[in-house]
Design a protein around this motif. Structure first.
Motif, short mmCIF file in Angstrom:
data_model
loop_
_atom_site.label_atom_id
_atom_site.label_comp_id
_atom_site.label_asym_id
_atom_site.label_seq_id
_atom_site.Cartn_x
_atom_site.Cartn_y
_atom_site.Cartn_z
N THR A 139 41.37 33.73 35.28
CA THR A 139 41.17 34.81 34.31
C THR A 139 40.13 35.79 34.82
N LEU A 140 40.28 37.04 34.41
CA LEU A 140 39.27 38.07 34.69
C LEU A 140 38.62 38.54 33.39
N SER A 141 38.92 37.86 32.31
CA SER A 141 38.41 38.27 31.00
C SER A 141 36.90 38.10 30.91
N ILE A 142 36.22 39.10 30.35
CA ILE A 142 34.77 38.98 30.18
C ILE A 142 34.43 38.19 28.92
N HIS A 143 35.45 37.71 28.22
CA HIS A 143 35.19 36.84 27.07
C HIS A 143 34.93 35.40 27.51
N SER A 144 35.07 35.13 28.80
CA SER A 144 34.86 33.76 29.26
C SER A 144 33.93 33.72 30.47
N ILE A 145 32.87 34.52 30.43
CA ILE A 145 31.84 34.46 31.47
C ILE A 145 30.86 33.38 31.03
N ASP A 146 31.25 32.14 31.23
CA ASP A 146 30.51 31.01 30.67
C ASP A 146 30.25 29.90 31.66
N THR A 147 30.43 30.19 32.95
CA THR A 147 30.06 29.25 34.00
C THR A 147 29.31 30.04 35.07
N VAL A 148 28.59 29.33 35.92
CA VAL A 148 27.83 30.00 36.97
C VAL A 148 28.76 30.77 37.91
N SER A 149 29.89 30.17 38.27
CA SER A 149 30.80 30.83 39.20
C SER A 149 31.39 32.10 38.60
N ARG A 150 31.80 32.05 37.34
CA ARG A 150 32.37 33.24 36.70
C ARG A 150 31.32 34.34 36.57
N GLU A 151 30.10 33.94 36.28
CA GLU A 151 29.04 34.94 36.16
C GLU A 151 28.75 35.57 37.52
N ALA A 152 28.82 34.78 38.57
CA ALA A 152 28.60 35.31 39.92
C ALA A 152 29.68 36.33 40.28
N TYR A 153 30.93 36.01 39.99
CA TYR A 153 32.02 36.95 40.25
C TYR A 153 31.85 38.22 39.41
N TYR A 154 31.42 38.03 38.17
CA TYR A 154 31.25 39.17 37.27
C TYR A 154 30.22 40.15 37.82
N TRP A 155 29.05 39.66 38.21
CA TRP A 155 28.00 40.56 38.68
C TRP A 155 28.34 41.18 40.03
N LEU A 156 29.05 40.44 40.87
CA LEU A 156 29.49 41.01 42.14
C LEU A 156 30.48 42.14 41.90
N ALA A 157 31.39 41.93 40.93
CA ALA A 157 32.35 42.98 40.58
C ALA A 157 31.63 44.19 40.01
N VAL A 158 30.66 43.97 39.15
CA VAL A 158 29.90 45.07 38.56
C VAL A 158 29.20 45.89 39.65
N LEU A 159 28.61 45.21 40.63
CA LEU A 159 27.94 45.90 41.73
C LEU A 159 28.91 46.81 42.47
N PHE A 160 30.09 46.29 42.78
CA PHE A 160 31.07 47.10 43.52
C PHE A 160 31.64 48.22 42.67
N THR A 161 31.72 48.04 41.34
CA THR A 161 32.21 49.14 40.50
C THR A 161 31.22 50.31 40.53
N PHE A 162 29.92 50.00 40.56
CA PHE A 162 28.92 51.07 40.63
C PHE A 162 28.97 51.78 41.98
N ALA A 163 29.10 51.00 43.07
CA ALA A 163 29.18 51.60 44.39
C ALA A 163 30.45 52.43 44.53
N LEU A 164 31.57 51.89 44.04
CA LEU A 164 32.84 52.61 44.10
C LEU A 164 32.79 53.86 43.24
#
Length: 275
Positions: A139-164
């Motif tokens: 899943t890519l849903s932000i309603h389930s950012i509830d594990t360390v791995s999902r949170e890591a993917y989330y913040w990495l994606a956020v970083l690249f959205t700002f750079a992009l």
């Protein structure tokens, strides 16, 4: 654009693996407050980076090292929290907006990489993050950012959205030479088109969210440049200091309000959250 999900209980969310017991969601619900603060943070990312680089004379390299270190520290705090905390979360977003801007600026200004190349590279990097995230988590849903791995993917994606968003916004501004306020209107209309596609035409909620998330970066940057840049360059001449302080004050007020009212927390978590 708000992602939709059913929440019949505190530990049941859309996109979760069957039988997987979830912790608290670490990010806010997508409300009007979310988008307002997100745009304000992107504006601060643009003006604060310019302020630190030009007004304080730290240079891109010095500013990049300082802000990256500060971001790393705040993310450590964010990862260690047990649930969504508005102050910590939005501080991290504000810092990551600055760092994302600096990454793009370093590549184009210091290394001479073209905006077209930067935009392409960041788009591919973001797509790779999403692909790995979905393959590993389902899943890519932000309603389930509830594990360390999902949170890591989330913040990495956020970083690249700002750079992009930074590279793509600068590319559009450079190629089309529309000016700050016209660019802001253009990106605002693009976000509105995504909203229409989602609510009226049924565009996937997760896809709609992330497209809009990317587009808010050039929207906020155009607003920040319009307010801060000299009148001779098409701005209002408020300067990066006043503009940054003004937007930071509004962000702080909204974060304090959300911390008190918890309006951006799901109802089930609001009722069952830790004191």
């Amino acid at each position: 654009m708000a992602e939709t999900s059913e929440t019949p209980g505190a530990y049941v969310r859309s996109g979760a693996a069957p039988g997987h017991r979830l912790r608290w969601n670490k990010v806010p619900e997508v409300t009007a407050y979310f988008w307002i603060i997100k745009v304000l943070c992107t504006t601060v990312g643009e003006t604060a980076a310019d302020f630190l680089n030009s007004n304080l004379g730290m240079g891109l390299t010095g500013v990049s090292l300082l802000m990256s270190a500060l971001l790393a520290g705040v993310l450590v705090v964010q990862f260690r929290t047990k649930a969504y905390r508005p102050g910590v979360y939005w501080f991290a977003v504000a810092l990551i907006s600055v760092v994302g801007t600096l990454i793009s600026d370093n590549l184009t200004d210091n290394l001479g990489v073209s905006l077209t190349t930067c935009t392409t590279v960041f788009a591919v990097a973001l797509a790779v993050v999403f692909a790995i995230w979905y393959r590993r988590e389902g899943t890519l849903s932000i309603h389930s950012i509830d594990t360390v791995s999902r949170e890591a993917y989330y913040w990495l994606a956020v970083l690249f959205t700002f750079a992009l968003g930074t590279a793509a916004g600068d590319l559009v501004a450079e190629k089309m030479a529309l000016g700050y306020w016209v660019s802001a209107i253009l990106f605002g209309l693009a976000i509105a088109a995504v909203a229409v596609a989602h609510f009226a035409l049924g565009l996937n909620a997760v896809l709609s969210f992330w497209i809009a998330y990317i587009l808010t970066r050039p929207l906020g940057a155009s607003m920040g440049d319009y307010l801060s840049q000299p009148t001779g360059d098409g701005g209002l001449g408020l300067g990066t200091t006043i503009t940054s302080v003004l937007f930071l004050a509004v962000i702080l007020a909204l974060v304090v309000y959300l911390s008190m009212t918890r309006k951006d927390v799901t109802e089930s978590e609001r009722e069952l959250s830790l004191p």
